[in-house]
Scaffold this active site. Structure first.
Site, PDB file in Angstrom:
ATOM      1  N   GLU A 164       2.581   4.839 -13.761  1.00 49.32           N
ATOM      2  CA  GLU A 164       2.243   3.746 -14.692  1.00 49.32           C
ATOM      3  C   GLU A 164       1.787   4.212 -16.075  1.00 49.32           C
ATOM      4  O   GLU A 164       0.770   3.768 -16.598  1.00 49.32           O
ATOM      5  CB  GLU A 164       1.174   2.845 -14.046  1.00 49.32           C
ATOM      6  CG  GLU A 164       1.660   2.233 -12.744  1.00 49.32           C
ATOM      7  CD  GLU A 164       0.609   1.423 -12.002  1.00 49.32           C
ATOM      8  OE1 GLU A 164      -0.494   1.236 -12.536  1.00 49.32           O
ATOM      9  OE2 GLU A 164       0.889   0.980 -10.882  1.00 49.32           O
ATOM     10  N   GLU A 279       7.399   0.400  -3.906  1.00 45.79           N
ATOM     11  CA  GLU A 279       6.221  -0.399  -3.512  1.00 45.79           C
ATOM     12  C   GLU A 279       6.600  -1.870  -3.381  1.00 45.79           C
ATOM     13  O   GLU A 279       5.897  -2.757  -3.861  1.00 45.79           O
ATOM     14  CB  GLU A 279       5.094  -0.265  -4.552  1.00 45.79           C
ATOM     15  CG  GLU A 279       4.707   1.149  -4.886  1.00 45.79           C
ATOM     16  CD  GLU A 279       3.508   1.261  -5.817  1.00 45.79           C
ATOM     17  OE1 GLU A 279       2.848   0.240  -6.092  1.00 45.79           O
ATOM     18  OE2 GLU A 279       3.222   2.381  -6.253  1.00 45.79           O
TER      19      GLU A 279
HETATM   20  O1  G3I Z   1     -12.288   0.166   1.321  1.00 45.71           O
HETATM   21  C1  G3I Z   1     -13.130  -0.652   0.500  1.00 45.71           C
HETATM   22  C2  G3I Z   1     -14.024  -1.497   1.366  1.00 45.71           C
HETATM   23  O2  G3I Z   1     -14.896  -0.670   2.077  1.00 45.71           O
HETATM   24  C3  G3I Z   1     -14.806  -2.477   0.453  1.00 45.71           C
HETATM   25  O3  G3I Z   1     -15.548  -3.318   1.236  1.00 45.71           O
HETATM   26  C4  G3I Z   1     -13.849  -3.289  -0.392  1.00 45.71           C
HETATM   27  C5  G3I Z   1     -14.589  -4.191  -1.370  1.00 45.71           C
HETATM   28  O4  G3I Z   1     -13.824  -4.513  -2.487  1.00 45.71           O
HETATM   29  O5  G3I Z   1     -13.034  -2.395  -1.150  1.00 45.71           O
HETATM   30  C6  G3I Z   1     -12.245  -1.545  -0.348  1.00 45.71           C
HETATM   31  O6  G3I Z   1     -11.476  -0.733  -1.189  1.00 45.71           O
HETATM   32  C7  G3I Z   1     -10.379  -1.343  -1.823  1.00 45.71           C
HETATM   33  C8  G3I Z   1      -9.117  -0.555  -1.449  1.00 45.71           C
HETATM   34  O7  G3I Z   1      -8.003  -1.093  -2.135  1.00 45.71           O
HETATM   35  C9  G3I Z   1      -8.810  -0.584   0.059  1.00 45.71           C
HETATM   36  O8  G3I Z   1      -8.306  -1.801   0.454  1.00 45.71           O
HETATM   37  C10 G3I Z   1     -10.578  -1.296  -3.323  1.00 45.71           C
HETATM   38  O9  G3I Z   1     -11.673  -2.118  -3.687  1.00 45.71           O
HETATM   39  C11 G3I Z   1      -9.334  -1.760  -4.034  1.00 45.71           C
HETATM   40  O10 G3I Z   1      -9.481  -1.547  -5.433  1.00 45.71           O
HETATM   41  C12 G3I Z   1      -8.149  -0.985  -3.551  1.00 45.71           C
HETATM   42  O11 G3I Z   1      -6.998  -1.554  -4.141  1.00 45.71           O
HETATM   43  C13 G3I Z   1      -5.831  -0.765  -4.138  1.00 45.71           C
HETATM   44  C14 G3I Z   1      -5.253  -0.755  -5.547  1.00 45.71           C
HETATM   45  O12 G3I Z   1      -4.019  -0.053  -5.547  1.00 45.71           O
HETATM   46  C15 G3I Z   1      -6.190  -0.091  -6.521  1.00 45.71           C
HETATM   47  O13 G3I Z   1      -5.649  -0.050  -7.777  1.00 45.71           O
HETATM   48  C16 G3I Z   1      -4.833  -1.371  -3.168  1.00 45.71           C
HETATM   49  O14 G3I Z   1      -5.301  -1.214  -1.816  1.00 45.71           O
HETATM   50  C17 G3I Z   1      -3.475  -0.689  -3.307  1.00 45.71           C
HETATM   51  O15 G3I Z   1      -2.521  -1.393  -2.566  1.00 45.71           O
HETATM   52  C18 G3I Z   1      -3.047  -0.687  -4.769  1.00 45.71           C
HETATM   53  O16 G3I Z   1      -1.835   0.022  -4.870  1.00 45.71           O
HETATM   54  C19 G3I Z   1      -1.241   0.079  -6.182  1.00 45.71           C
HETATM   55  C20 G3I Z   1      -0.507   1.404  -6.272  1.00 45.71           C
HETATM   56  O17 G3I Z   1      -1.364   2.472  -5.986  1.00 45.71           O
HETATM   57  C21 G3I Z   1       0.134   1.580  -7.652  1.00 45.71           C
HETATM   58  N1  G3I Z   1       0.979   0.449  -7.977  1.00 45.71           N
HETATM   59  C22 G3I Z   1       0.370  -0.857  -7.852  1.00 45.71           C
HETATM   60  C23 G3I Z   1      -0.232  -1.037  -6.461  1.00 45.71           C
HETATM   61  C24 G3I Z   1      -0.829  -2.412  -6.301  1.00 45.71           C
HETATM   62  O18 G3I Z   1      -1.904  -2.587  -7.193  1.00 45.71           O
END
Ligand code: G3I
Length: 365
Positions: A164, A279
């Site tokens: 990105e 993705e």
């Molecule tokens: O694991 C913690 C949990 O313990 C907590 O209670 C909760 C509260 O918000 O957060 C959890 O972590 C989250 C994590 O995903 C696991 O689910 C994070 O807050 C959250 O920010 C994180 O989001 C991820 C995101 O990237 C971050 O930018 C998504 O899972 C993931 O699917 C997403 O993936 C991205 C790719 O890497 C790049 N392209 C876009 C794609 C979608 O945004």
């Protein structure tokens, strides 16, 4: 491959009509599997396409989840565990625990893994963002790439090297395309991208190296800017193998038609690069309907199936209930649900699954 060609020649009625050559794909397990494939990975093998999904470390304990994953898919991306903030949360402190569990699961199930991602502005620890000296940042970037790639050497099939890096005024990929002002771009200039690929190649001559981004699959400014960027990289001899079209379709990202995806894939293939769909999810937020979603799953899968340089399709989540979109307000879902994937909350196949199979087997929608 030779053996596969022989089988195809002996059984023309049963074999796929347009199987592509991909030496990295195992042969289909049964001779008639291309016409009536029992799983996504068998359907993909018939077209030379790896079928992928994502995994979070916590999901490994969910037997139903990982059993289905291993049955249907032969390619895997850790959804978060190989991002910088998880692997090197503090300077010089590397934590491979969760990522190793995911890679071990994949190896046990003969699933190839793509590491995601070495250089990205998001999910980057604050200590990296706080760096102000270019030489220091270059050293930190090289150390991270060397340590991480060294740890997983021989166990990763591919890496997203840069993620990105391109920005436009809108998330749909239109308006004033430019390099995103990240700490890497501000201190090292646009060249940080070439640098990262060279550093990665130095660590491993065999692993696939990709640039990965969203909203680069439709007819828009970002896709054009990406194409010029890739052309320059190829001309400069930067060691890049291909591009990941993230393919997060729907609000707030772009909607790409099958024809637009095919056109973008073709011009990138003409540069001698590989394309993967990295993705994919198509969300229903903003009042979109299931027929629209099913048709897009079909048409975009078909664009990959018909493009010899398209080597993988990874879906960003196994079932609707585990999609990242459920907890992301940016998707614009209010009372409705995103429901963006191939399996429902109870792990049952949806019509979207059938449309992906239909596209891979050449059946009409
Ligand atoms: O694991 C913690 C949990 O313990 C907590 O209670 C909760 C509260 O918000 O957060 C959890 O972590 C989250 C994590 O995903 C696991 O689910 C994070 O807050 C959250 O920010 C994180 O989001 C991820 C995101 O990237 C971050 O930018 C998504 O899972 C993931 O699917 C997403 O993936 C991205 C790719 O890497 C790049 N392209 C876009 C794609 C979608 O945004």
């Amino acid at each position: 491959m030779k053996q596969y060609v022989l089988i195809a020649a002996l059984l023309p009625l049963l074999a796929c009509s347009t199987a592509k050559t991909n030496p990295n794909i195992a042969e289909p397990t049964t001779s008639n599997s291309c016409q009536t494939p029992s799983t996504l990975k068998v359907a993909g093998e018939c077209k030379g396409i790896m079928m992928g999904n994502v995994l979070r470390q916590q999901q490994i304990a969910n037997v139903e989840h990982v059993t289905l994953l291993a049955e249907e898919f032969n390619y895997l991306t850790p959804e978060n565990a190989t991002k910088w903030m998880h692997l090197q949360p503090e300077r010089g402190v590397f934590d491979y625990g969760k990522a190793d569990e995911i890679v071990n699961f994949a190896q046990k199930n003969k699933i190839k893994v793509k590491g995601h991602c070495l250089v990205w502005h998001s999910q980057l620890p604050q200590w990296v963002d706080d760096i102000t000296d270019p030489d220091e940042l270059k050293t930190v970037m090289e150390t991270h790439i060397a340590q991480v790639m060294g740890h997983f050497k021989g166990r990763m099939y591919a890496w997203d090297v840069v993620n990105e890096a391109i920005k436009t005024d809108t998330d749909v990929g239109d308006g004033n395309p430019r390099m995103r002002k990240t700490v890497f771009q501000r201190l090292l200039g646009d060249e940080y991208i070439d640098m990262a690929f060279k550093m990665a190649r130095k660590q491993d001559p065999d692993v696939k190296l990709y640039y990965n981004d969203y909203s680069i699959d439709a007819d828009n400014d970002k896709a054009d800017y990406l194409y010029e960027m890739l052309k320059g990289m190829v001309q400069r001899g930067v060691p890049i193998d291909g591009v990941g079209f993230q393919m997060h379709i729907g609000t707030p990202n772009n909607v790409a038609t099958g024809a637009e995806v095919a056109k973008n894939m073709q011009r990138i293939a003409d540069l001698g690069l590989e394309i993967i769909i990295s993705e994919m999810d198509i969300n229903l937020c903003g009042g979109r309907n299931e027929a629209w979603q099913q048709a897009l799953y079909h048409d975009i899968t078909l664009a990959c199936a018909e493009q010899p340089a398209c080597s993988a399709i990874t879906f960003w989540g196994l079932n609707d209930g585990s999609s990242w979109l459920n907890s992301w307000e940016g998707a614009g879902c209010k009372t409705e649900k995103p429901m963006p994937l191939l399996f429902d909350n109870k792990y049952q196949k949806k019509q979207t699954y059938e449309e992906v199979i239909n596209a891979l087997t050449g059946r009409e929608l």
